[in-house]
Enzyme design. Structure first.
Site, PDB file in Angstrom:
ATOM      1  N   ASN A  70       0.112  -1.129   0.339  1.00 49.83           N
ATOM      2  CA  ASN A  70       0.162  -0.165  -0.038  1.00 49.83           C
ATOM      3  C   ASN A  70       1.303   1.323   0.006  1.00 49.83           C
ATOM      4  O   ASN A  70       0.752   2.407   0.474  1.00 49.83           O
ATOM      5  CB  ASN A  70      -0.718  -0.288   1.130  1.00 49.83           C
ATOM      6  CG  ASN A  70      -1.731   1.070   0.865  1.00 49.83           C
ATOM      7  OD1 ASN A  70      -2.272   1.763   2.492  1.00 49.83           O
ATOM      8  ND2 ASN A  70      -2.497   1.015  -0.301  1.00 49.83           N
ATOM      9  N   CYS A  79       2.809   1.543  -2.825  1.00 52.85           N
ATOM     10  CA  CYS A  79       2.796   2.020  -4.523  1.00 52.85           C
ATOM     11  C   CYS A  79       1.686   2.095  -5.896  1.00 52.85           C
ATOM     12  O   CYS A  79       1.181   2.674  -5.940  1.00 52.85           O
ATOM     13  CB  CYS A  79       4.218   0.997  -5.600  1.00 52.85           C
ATOM     14  SG  CYS A  79       5.219   0.718  -4.623  1.00 52.85           S
ATOM     15  N   SER A  88      -1.620   0.686  -5.107  1.00 52.60           N
ATOM     16  CA  SER A  88      -3.104   0.774  -4.934  1.00 52.60           C
ATOM     17  C   SER A  88      -2.881   2.503  -4.468  1.00 52.60           C
ATOM     18  O   SER A  88      -4.125   2.782  -4.705  1.00 52.60           O
ATOM     19  CB  SER A  88      -3.900  -0.176  -3.780  1.00 52.60           C
ATOM     20  OG  SER A  88      -2.294  -0.154  -2.087  1.00 52.60           O
TER      21      SER A  88
END
Length: 152
Positions: free
Chosen positions: A12, A14, A16
């Site tokens: 969480n 890069c 998403s």
């Protein structure tokens, strides 16, 4: 119509959060769609941290601000909070499904399902590939496809 969408990758930091930021920005062109958007990671390695600096820089160069986002971990409760959970790759998808409560009917999909013309079956992790522009290209294409799907 209201849509509650969660984008999920490994850390969480890069893929998403980039999907969250890009989708949020592109969704402003669709005022008829009401969306609640968030992102999460299947690991807890980066909880509370902002998106990875080089990813933020690449996103900022294209007009997307990720600076206010903070990493959090995906939990089984997310199946109740969201209508659609979108994974960045098969490993994320598998990790999500392992946490699915028996009664959960929430749709889970790969983000690249919304960008079939790219020929990609996953969004490569730029933390490892260092190809931040490729990630942004795929995320933009998939976000446009998802918006078309929701509006359709």
């Amino acid at each position: 119509m209201n849509h509650r969408i969660l984008f999920v990758c490994l850390g969480n930091i890069c893929r998403s959060p980039t999907a969250e930021g890009v989708f949020r920005t592109l969704a402003t062109d669709h005022p008829d769609l009401h969306v609640q958007i968030d992102s999460a990671g299947t690991s807890d390695w980066h909880v509370g941290n902002p998106p990875y600096g080089p990813m933020q820089d690449a996103a900022r160069a294209r007009g997307y601000d990720l600076s206010t986002l903070r990493a959090r971990q995906f939990t089984p409760a997310d199946f109740k909070q969201f209508d659609l959970i979108i994974a960045m790759d098969d490993s994320n998808l598998s990790d999500i499904e392992k946490l699915r409560p028996a009664e959960a009917t929430t749709r889970v999909a790969l983000f690249t399902d919304f960008a079939p013309d790219t020929g990609m079956d996953h969004v490569p992790d730029p933390y490892f590939t260092r190809n931040f522009d490729q990630t942004l290209d795929l995320v933009e294409a998939a976000a446009r496809g998802l918006l078309a799907d929701l509006a359709g």
